[in-house]
Design a protein around this motif. Structure first.
Motif, short mmCIF file in Angstrom:
data_model
loop_
_atom_site.label_atom_id
_atom_site.label_comp_id
_atom_site.label_asym_id
_atom_site.label_seq_id
_atom_site.Cartn_x
_atom_site.Cartn_y
_atom_site.Cartn_z
N ALA A 203 -10.40 74.02 -11.55
CA ALA A 203 -9.57 74.10 -12.91
C ALA A 203 -9.64 72.62 -13.35
N PRO A 204 -9.69 72.12 -14.49
CA PRO A 204 -9.29 70.71 -14.86
C PRO A 204 -7.73 70.41 -15.18
N ASP A 205 -6.92 70.59 -14.27
CA ASP A 205 -5.35 70.74 -14.45
C ASP A 205 -4.84 69.59 -13.80
N TRP A 206 -5.36 68.50 -13.47
CA TRP A 206 -4.87 67.19 -12.73
C TRP A 206 -4.55 66.42 -14.11
N THR A 207 -3.44 66.32 -14.50
CA THR A 207 -2.89 65.70 -15.78
C THR A 207 -1.70 64.89 -15.46
N PRO A 208 -1.67 63.72 -16.61
CA PRO A 208 -0.75 63.02 -16.36
C PRO A 208 1.14 63.82 -16.07
N GLY A 209 0.85 64.91 -17.06
CA GLY A 209 2.14 65.75 -16.87
C GLY A 209 2.44 66.42 -15.56
N ASN A 210 1.41 66.79 -14.85
CA ASN A 210 1.34 67.49 -13.52
C ASN A 210 1.71 66.57 -12.65
N VAL A 211 1.01 65.17 -12.73
CA VAL A 211 1.31 64.32 -11.64
C VAL A 211 2.78 63.85 -11.72
N ILE A 212 3.32 63.73 -12.97
CA ILE A 212 4.76 63.55 -13.16
C ILE A 212 5.61 64.26 -12.49
N ALA A 213 5.46 65.70 -12.62
CA ALA A 213 5.98 66.92 -12.24
C ALA A 213 6.05 66.94 -10.66
N ASP A 214 4.70 66.86 -10.23
CA ASP A 214 4.73 67.01 -8.66
C ASP A 214 5.49 65.53 -7.91
N GLN A 215 5.39 64.53 -8.52
CA GLN A 215 6.02 63.15 -7.88
C GLN A 215 7.44 63.38 -8.17
N VAL A 216 7.98 63.84 -9.24
CA VAL A 216 9.57 63.91 -9.37
C VAL A 216 10.05 64.93 -8.30
N ASP A 217 9.36 65.75 -7.99
CA ASP A 217 9.65 66.90 -6.88
C ASP A 217 9.52 66.40 -5.55
N LEU A 383 -3.19 56.61 -7.31
CA LEU A 383 -3.57 56.46 -8.59
C LEU A 383 -4.38 55.27 -8.99
N PHE A 384 -5.43 55.29 -9.69
CA PHE A 384 -5.83 53.92 -10.25
C PHE A 384 -5.05 53.65 -11.52
N LYS A 385 -5.40 52.39 -11.73
CA LYS A 385 -4.47 51.50 -13.04
C LYS A 385 -4.58 52.26 -14.37
N ASP A 386 -5.81 53.01 -14.66
CA ASP A 386 -5.85 53.60 -16.15
C ASP A 386 -5.06 54.97 -15.98
N GLU A 387 -4.87 55.36 -14.72
CA GLU A 387 -4.08 56.76 -14.53
C GLU A 387 -2.76 56.16 -14.69
N VAL A 388 -2.44 55.27 -14.03
CA VAL A 388 -0.80 54.76 -14.27
C VAL A 388 -0.45 54.68 -15.49
N ARG A 389 -1.28 53.89 -16.31
CA ARG A 389 -1.05 53.60 -17.82
C ARG A 389 -0.74 55.13 -18.58
N ALA A 390 -1.52 55.98 -18.11
CA ALA A 390 -1.32 57.54 -18.82
C ALA A 390 -0.02 58.24 -18.30
N VAL A 391 0.38 58.09 -17.10
CA VAL A 391 1.49 58.54 -16.59
C VAL A 391 2.64 57.68 -17.38
N GLY A 392 2.55 56.29 -17.45
CA GLY A 392 3.46 55.75 -18.31
C GLY A 392 3.87 55.99 -19.70
N ARG A 393 2.73 56.19 -20.45
CA ARG A 393 2.85 56.74 -21.72
C ARG A 393 3.46 57.92 -21.81
N GLU A 394 2.94 58.88 -20.90
CA GLU A 394 3.71 60.30 -20.76
C GLU A 394 5.19 60.12 -20.52
N LEU A 395 5.61 59.27 -19.79
CA LEU A 395 7.08 58.93 -19.63
C LEU A 395 7.83 58.23 -20.61
#
Length: 530
Positions: A203-217, A383-395
């Motif tokens: 499933a295409p479910d690896w998203t910035p929001g999921n990355v944040i939730a996983d890493q916060v935990d 994470l790659f750089k563009d993925e970091v930017r996506a996580v940053g925007r989500e935060l």
């Protein structure tokens, strides 16, 4: 406090493993998988099947590579991999090695295929469903698969490849001779997504929001109620790492900005104005210019400079940790953790993965001292750089920081070719400020990944200024375009902008009488000169 082994929170998703057979595109395959919102990791071909399966992979992709499957010492694929029940996709060399391991025939046809190549789809199957019968692909091979293994359906052919794609959908085994990860393969991403979504059932479910939730935990589980400091540089990586850790542990975090004297103009002010104002994070600013200049004095070797900078960063953070404890008094405890904005390319280039070549030590990976007194928290390590930017925007990190061009932790120290001195830093700082100012004025900030400005301090060139002979330093402009810093191309800046930058630098910066342009891609060159 005893020195400890570096640790970092691991992502909880089952990875798609990209097995690297020495391909220049292995990192690109991993990127394309992530673009499909599926988590991926790169592993070397030297790993055993048991070691790969121990990571509980959701699927495996065998990359291309420069070898011939029949050459002495060529990498091979253990047939046991295909009996493990894990979906597998072979690409180029991985396709040929897969065919050979399963009993197919691979041979040289005498007709090599390089670059754009037309293929004819003879059976869509799972892999090529929905793609045209005739399509342009990107190939790079001399050997070809002549006969598919038993049980496989041939999906496509080309002039030089009797079998250009095949699949055994029942066993979830697939392969293509071309490089679907390269944009020149017109339907390459669609082929990869067919494998991931339908072939492997992901499933295409690896998203910035999921990355944040996983890493916060993961951060909360790692840190507990301990105090944490973060080395904040004001750049994208450390800022997003700090925001992520702050979301996880709140006031347990103190950010430390080390002014090592290797910064560009306005860096300290930007951190205080933009990041602190937006997040309210507790910030300690340390003036450590003398510490770093003294430690770097007399050193010219790039690796030595990187390691010195990494070591002195840690020493400064240790001093900051003591200060945080003293300020907290009886209500606080010791600082056990250090947050760093380490990214996946940092790890790969520092030889951090098994089988990975050590291209250069990044100050926060290969440059760390052996007697490190902290456990590391590295929430961006995968994470790659563009993925970091996506996580940053989500935060909610300010766009002025999220969109900022990358700037290395060692700062201008690795943009001076030669010994780092206060005088040379001032020359480079002035030239860098001019280049940045003119690129912004021309509206080109979004067109380039970054533009390192390099001082060739140990090189002198003859010039004519003020009707007299000069013997000054050359300045190098290195504008590059990239998605993730793993590969890059030089940016074709307008000549009139280059002229203005050159004229201003040679007019306004003392001891500089020549400006040159670096027009090398990565590979073969790295983005930074050191």
């Amino acid at each position: 406090m005893a020195a400890v082994t570096s640790t970092s929170p691991e992502h909880v998703a089952r990875p798609v493993l990209v097995v690297d057979f020495g391909a220049q595109y292995a990192q690109l395959i991993a990127r394309r998988v992530r673009e499909a919102k599926v988590y991926s990791e790169i592993v070397p071909h030297t790993w055993s099947v048991e070691k790969m399966l121990a990571k509980d992979p959701a699927a495996i992709i065998l990359s291309g590579g420069p070898s011939s499957v029949y050459a002495a010492g060529a990498p091979f694929v253990d047939p046991a991999l295909f009996e493990a029940g894990v979906p597998v996709l072979g690409i180029c060399y991985g396709f040929q090695a897969m065919a050979k391991a399963l009993g197919g025939d691979v041979a040289q046809t005498g007709q090599r295929e390089y670059g754009g190549t037309e293929v004819e789809v003879c059976a869509a199957g799972v892999l090529l469903a929905g793609t045209p019968e005739n399509q342009t692909t990107w190939m790079s091979h001399g050997d070809s698969v002549h006969r598919a293994p038993d049980g496989f359906e041939v999906l496509a052919t080309s002039a030089g490849s009797p079998v250009a794609a095949f699949e055994d959908s029942a066993r979830r085994l697939f392969g293509v001779q071309w490089h679907p990860e390269v944009k020149h393969s017109a339907h390459g991403q669609a082929v990869l997504e067919k494998f991931l979504y339908e072939g492997a059932g992901l499933a295409p479910d690896w998203t910035p929001g999921n990355v944040i939730a996983d890493q916060v935990d993961a951060i909360r589980a790692q840190v507990g109620d301990a105090r944490v400091i973060c080395g904040l540089s004001g750049g994208v990586d450390s800022s997003v790492a700090a925001a992520l850790v702050q979301k996880a542990v709140g006031d347990q975090l103190t950010c430390v900005f080390v002014d090592h004297g290797l910064l560009r103009q306005g860096e300290v002010e930007q951190v205080e104005r933009d990041f602190v104002a937006a997040t309210g994070v507790r910030l300690v600013v340390l003036d450590e210019k003398e510490r770093f200049l003294t430690a770097l004095a007399g050193h010219t070797d790039p690796e030595t400079k990187r390691k010195i900078i990494g070591r002195e960063f840690i020493r400064a953070f240790e001093d900051a940790a003591r200060r945080v404890v003293e300020d907290a008094g009886e209500s606080g405890g010791e600082v056990k953790y250090l947050v760093q904005g380490t990214l996946y390319p940092d790890v790969v280039e520092s030889g951090g993965g098994e089988g990975a070549a050590n291209i250069k030590s990044h100050h926060n990976v290969g440059g760390l001292p052996d007697d490190l007194q902290f456990d590391l928290v590295e929430p961006l390590r995968t994470l790659f750089k563009d993925e970091v930017r996506a996580v940053g925007r989500e935060l909610g990190v300010p766009e002025v920081i999220v969109a900022r061009q990358p700037f290395p932790g060692p700062g201008l120290g690795i943009r001076i070719i030669g010994e780092v001195t206060a005088e040379r830093l001032e020359i480079l700082r002035a030239a860098d400020a001019i280049a940045r100012d003119e690129l912004t004025r021309a509206g080109l900030d979004d067109d380039i990944w970054q533009c390192p400005v390099v001082l060739l301090a140990d090189v002198r060139s003859v010039g004519v200024q003020g009707d007299g002979r000069t013997y000054g330093h050359p300045i190098v402009l290195r504008p590059v375009s990239s998605e993730d810093a793993m590969t890059a191309d030089w940016t074709r800046l307008p000549y009139d902008v280059l002229q203005v930058i050159s004229t201003r630098i040679t007019n306004e910066v003392r001891d500089v009488n020549r400006v040159v342009l670096d027009v090398t891609s990565k590979p073969p060159a790295t983005i930074e000169w050191e």
